[in-house]
Design a protein around this motif. Structure first.
Motif, PDB file in Angstrom:
ATOM      1  N   ASP A  75       0.850  -1.189   0.000  1.00  0.00           N
ATOM      2  CA  ASP A  75       0.000   0.000   0.000  1.00  0.00           C
ATOM      3  C   ASP A  75       0.891   1.246   0.000  1.00  0.00           C
ATOM      4  O   ASP A  75       2.098   1.193   0.242  1.00  0.00           O
ATOM      5  CB  ASP A  75      -0.966   0.000   1.183  1.00  0.00           C
ATOM      6  CG  ASP A  75      -0.258  -0.008   2.535  1.00  0.00           C
ATOM      7  OD1 ASP A  75       0.737   0.729   2.690  1.00  0.00           O
ATOM      8  OD2 ASP A  75      -0.684  -0.762   3.430  1.00  0.00           O
ATOM      9  N   PHE A  76       0.257   2.401  -0.270  1.00  0.00           N
ATOM     10  CA  PHE A  76       1.039   3.625  -0.483  1.00  0.00           C
ATOM     11  C   PHE A  76       1.759   4.062   0.789  1.00  0.00           C
ATOM     12  O   PHE A  76       2.876   4.585   0.721  1.00  0.00           O
ATOM     13  CB  PHE A  76       0.120   4.744  -0.984  1.00  0.00           C
ATOM     14  CG  PHE A  76       0.872   5.925  -1.514  1.00  0.00           C
ATOM     15  CD1 PHE A  76       1.656   5.818  -2.653  1.00  0.00           C
ATOM     16  CD2 PHE A  76       0.815   7.147  -0.856  1.00  0.00           C
ATOM     17  CE1 PHE A  76       2.362   6.908  -3.141  1.00  0.00           C
ATOM     18  CE2 PHE A  76       1.521   8.246  -1.339  1.00  0.00           C
ATOM     19  CZ  PHE A  76       2.289   8.121  -2.485  1.00  0.00           C
ATOM     20  N   LEU A  77       1.158   3.859   1.952  1.00  0.00           N
ATOM     21  CA  LEU A  77       1.804   4.242   3.197  1.00  0.00           C
ATOM     22  C   LEU A  77       3.108   3.476   3.396  1.00  0.00           C
ATOM     23  O   LEU A  77       4.126   4.046   3.795  1.00  0.00           O
ATOM     24  CB  LEU A  77       0.861   3.990   4.380  1.00  0.00           C
ATOM     25  CG  LEU A  77       1.439   4.304   5.761  1.00  0.00           C
ATOM     26  CD1 LEU A  77       1.816   5.778   5.878  1.00  0.00           C
ATOM     27  CD2 LEU A  77       0.458   3.906   6.866  1.00  0.00           C
ATOM     28  N   GLN A  78       3.087   2.183   3.123  1.00  0.00           N
ATOM     29  CA  GLN A  78       4.298   1.380   3.259  1.00  0.00           C
ATOM     30  C   GLN A  78       5.383   1.860   2.299  1.00  0.00           C
ATOM     31  O   GLN A  78       6.564   1.936   2.658  1.00  0.00           O
ATOM     32  CB  GLN A  78       3.989  -0.099   3.003  1.00  0.00           C
ATOM     33  CG  GLN A  78       5.183  -1.024   3.262  1.00  0.00           C
ATOM     34  CD  GLN A  78       4.841  -2.492   3.058  1.00  0.00           C
ATOM     35  OE1 GLN A  78       3.729  -2.825   2.666  1.00  0.00           O
ATOM     36  NE2 GLN A  78       5.801  -3.365   3.308  1.00  0.00           N
ATOM     37  N   ILE A  79       4.990   2.183   1.070  1.00  0.00           N
ATOM     38  CA  ILE A  79       5.946   2.685   0.087  1.00  0.00           C
ATOM     39  C   ILE A  79       6.616   3.955   0.590  1.00  0.00           C
ATOM     40  O   ILE A  79       7.845   4.088   0.569  1.00  0.00           O
ATOM     41  CB  ILE A  79       5.239   2.961  -1.269  1.00  0.00           C
ATOM     42  CG1 ILE A  79       4.756   1.666  -1.895  1.00  0.00           C
ATOM     43  CG2 ILE A  79       6.179   3.703  -2.220  1.00  0.00           C
ATOM     44  CD1 ILE A  79       3.848   1.868  -3.090  1.00  0.00           C
ATOM     45  N   VAL A  80       5.800   4.895   1.067  1.00  0.00           N
ATOM     46  CA  VAL A  80       6.319   6.189   1.522  1.00  0.00           C
ATOM     47  C   VAL A  80       7.238   6.018   2.731  1.00  0.00           C
ATOM     48  O   VAL A  80       8.355   6.553   2.759  1.00  0.00           O
ATOM     49  CB  VAL A  80       5.154   7.145   1.865  1.00  0.00           C
ATOM     50  CG1 VAL A  80       5.687   8.413   2.534  1.00  0.00           C
ATOM     51  CG2 VAL A  80       4.381   7.505   0.603  1.00  0.00           C
ATOM     52  N   VAL A  81       6.795   5.262   3.716  1.00  0.00           N
ATOM     53  CA  VAL A  81       7.583   5.109   4.941  1.00  0.00           C
ATOM     54  C   VAL A  81       8.920   4.437   4.657  1.00  0.00           C
ATOM     55  O   VAL A  81       9.983   4.911   5.095  1.00  0.00           O
ATOM     56  CB  VAL A  81       6.787   4.313   5.997  1.00  0.00           C
ATOM     57  CG1 VAL A  81       7.690   3.955   7.187  1.00  0.00           C
ATOM     58  CG2 VAL A  81       5.584   5.108   6.474  1.00  0.00           C
ATOM     59  N   LEU A  82       8.916   3.337   3.924  1.00  0.00           N
ATOM     60  CA  LEU A  82      10.160   2.618   3.658  1.00  0.00           C
ATOM     61  C   LEU A  82      11.109   3.434   2.783  1.00  0.00           C
ATOM     62  O   LEU A  82      12.338   3.403   2.976  1.00  0.00           O
ATOM     63  CB  LEU A  82       9.858   1.269   3.005  1.00  0.00           C
ATOM     64  CG  LEU A  82       9.153   0.245   3.903  1.00  0.00           C
ATOM     65  CD1 LEU A  82       8.898  -1.045   3.138  1.00  0.00           C
ATOM     66  CD2 LEU A  82       9.964  -0.038   5.153  1.00  0.00           C
ATOM     67  N   ALA A  83      10.550   4.170   1.811  1.00  0.00           N
ATOM     68  CA  ALA A  83      11.396   5.009   0.961  1.00  0.00           C
ATOM     69  C   ALA A  83      12.054   6.114   1.770  1.00  0.00           C
ATOM     70  O   ALA A  83      13.249   6.410   1.601  1.00  0.00           O
ATOM     71  CB  ALA A  83      10.569   5.600  -0.174  1.00  0.00           C
ATOM     72  N   LEU A  84      11.295   6.735   2.668  1.00  0.00           N
ATOM     73  CA  LEU A  84      11.857   7.790   3.502  1.00  0.00           C
ATOM     74  C   LEU A  84      12.877   7.225   4.494  1.00  0.00           C
ATOM     75  O   LEU A  84      13.913   7.849   4.752  1.00  0.00           O
ATOM     76  CB  LEU A  84      10.742   8.528   4.246  1.00  0.00           C
ATOM     77  CG  LEU A  84       9.795   9.356   3.359  1.00  0.00           C
ATOM     78  CD1 LEU A  84       8.722  10.018   4.222  1.00  0.00           C
ATOM     79  CD2 LEU A  84      10.560  10.405   2.565  1.00  0.00           C
ATOM     80  N   VAL A  85      12.589   6.064   5.040  1.00  0.00           N
ATOM     81  CA  VAL A  85      13.539   5.427   5.958  1.00  0.00           C
ATOM     82  C   VAL A  85      14.861   5.143   5.245  1.00  0.00           C
ATOM     83  O   VAL A  85      15.945   5.446   5.770  1.00  0.00           O
ATOM     84  CB  VAL A  85      12.951   4.123   6.542  1.00  0.00           C
ATOM     85  CG1 VAL A  85      14.035   3.298   7.233  1.00  0.00           C
ATOM     86  CG2 VAL A  85      11.842   4.441   7.529  1.00  0.00           C
TER      87      VAL A  85
END
Length: 265
Positions: free
Chosen positions: A2-12
Motif C-alpha cells: 500500500d502507499f503508506l508502506q511505500i512512503v515510509v520505507l522510501a523515507l527510511v
C-alpha cells in the motif's frame, strides 16, 4: 504494497542510508515492528537506485572532474588530486566487494538476528563516539595517504554485520586516520557509489531469476522518494557535522540497541 508502506520505507532508506545509524537495520526493523509483509527484492533494488541517484546528483561536479582526471591518469598524463581521489574510491571498494561475494550467504543467514543487530548498533556506536571525541583530524579527503585508504577500505567490510552502518564505520575509520568530520563524511559518501552499484547489481541479478510480477508504481514512487530524502539528508548532514558532531547519532544508536536487546534478548 500500500502507499503508506511505500512512503515510509522510501523515507527510511533515504534518510538513513548516509547517516551513521544503519539503513539496513531500520529497513529490517520497521516492517517487523509495524507488522508489514516483506517489501520484496524489487522494492529494495528501487530504494538503492534512489539513493544512488541522490549521491550522484550531490557530487555531480566532483565526479565529472574525478572521472576526467582518472582517465588522464590511465593515459599517463599525471596524477591530480581528483585522479588520486578517484583511485582511492575504486581501490577502497575492492575489499568489501570481495567480502560481499564470499560472505553473502553467511551474512544473510547468521548475522540477521535482532540480537546481532542490537550489539552492532551499540558496539560500533560507542566506537564512533570514542573516535569523534578523541580524534579531531585536520586533513581533507584529497590529502589521504595510501594507508588511510587501506584502513577505511577494510573497515568498510565490517558493514556486512547488521547494525554496523557502512557510513558509520567508514566515518569512524576516516576520522581515526586524521580526516576532518566533513572530509570523512564526503569520502564515505563517495565510497557508497560503487558499493550501492554492486549491491544493486547483485539484487537485480537475483530479481531477474524470479518470475513474480513487478509493481512498477511502487518501484517508481520508492526510488523517487528515496532519492529526494537522501539528497536532502546529505546536504543537512554535512552542514550540521561542524556544529554538533556525531554524538546525537551515538546516543540514538545506543538507546535503540538497548531497546532491541530488552525486546529480543
Amino acid at each position: 504494497m500500500d502507499f503508506l508502506q511505500i512512503v515510509v520505507l522510501a523515507l527510511v532508506q533515504g534518510l538513513t542510508e548516509f547517516l551513521p545509524i544503519s539503513s539496513s537495520a531500520h529497513l529490517l526493523l520497521v516492517p517487523v515492528l509495524v507488522g508489514w509483509p516483506d517489501q520484496g527484492l524489487a522494492f529494495d533494488v528501487a530504494l538503492h537506485v534512489g539513493t544512488l541517484l541522490a549521491v550522484l546528483g550531490y557530487f555531480r561536479h566532483e565526479l565529472v572532474a574525478m572521472a576526467r582526471d582518472w582517465i588522464a591518469s590511465l593515459l599517463g598524463r599525471g596524477f591530480t588530486t581528483d585522479a588520486k581521489l578517484a583511485w582511492a574510491v575504486l581501490l577502497g571498494t575492492i575489499p568489501v566487494g570481495l567480502a560481499g561475494l564470499l560472505l553473502k550467504d553467511v551474512a544473510a543467514t547468521y548475522f540477521r538476528s535482532p540480537v546481532v543487530l542490537a550489539v552492532g548498533m551499540i558496539a560500533f556506536g560507542l566506537l564512533l563516539g570514542w573516535v569523534d571525541w578523541r580524534h579531531r583530524g585536520e586533513r581533507t579527503e584529497r590529502e589521504m595517504r595510501p594507508r588511510d585508504v587501506v584502513l577505511i577500505a577494510f573497515a568498510q567490510v565490517l558493514a556486512l554485520i547488521p547494525g554496523t552502518s557502512r557510513s558509520g564505520v567508514t566515518l569512524t575509520a576516516g576520522m581515526y586516520a586524521g580526516l576532518t568530520r566533513q572530509a570523512a563524511a564526503r569520502f564515505s559518501f563517495l565510497l557508497s557509489i560503487p558499493v550501492i552499484v554492486l549491491a544493486g547489481a547483485l539484487e537485480a541479478r537475483e530479481l531477474a531469476m524470479q518470475p513474480d510480477a513487478i509493481d512498477w508504481r511502487a518501484l517508481i514512487w520508492g526510488a523517487g522518494l528515496s532519492a529526494v530524502a537522501a539528497y536532502l539528508c546529505i546536504n543537512v548532514f554535512v552542514r550540521m557535522l561542524g556544529r554538533m558532531g556525531l554524538m546525537p547519532f551515538v546516543v540514538y544508536r545506543v538507546i535503540l540497541g538497548v531497546v532491541l536487546l530488552a525486546i529480543y534478548a
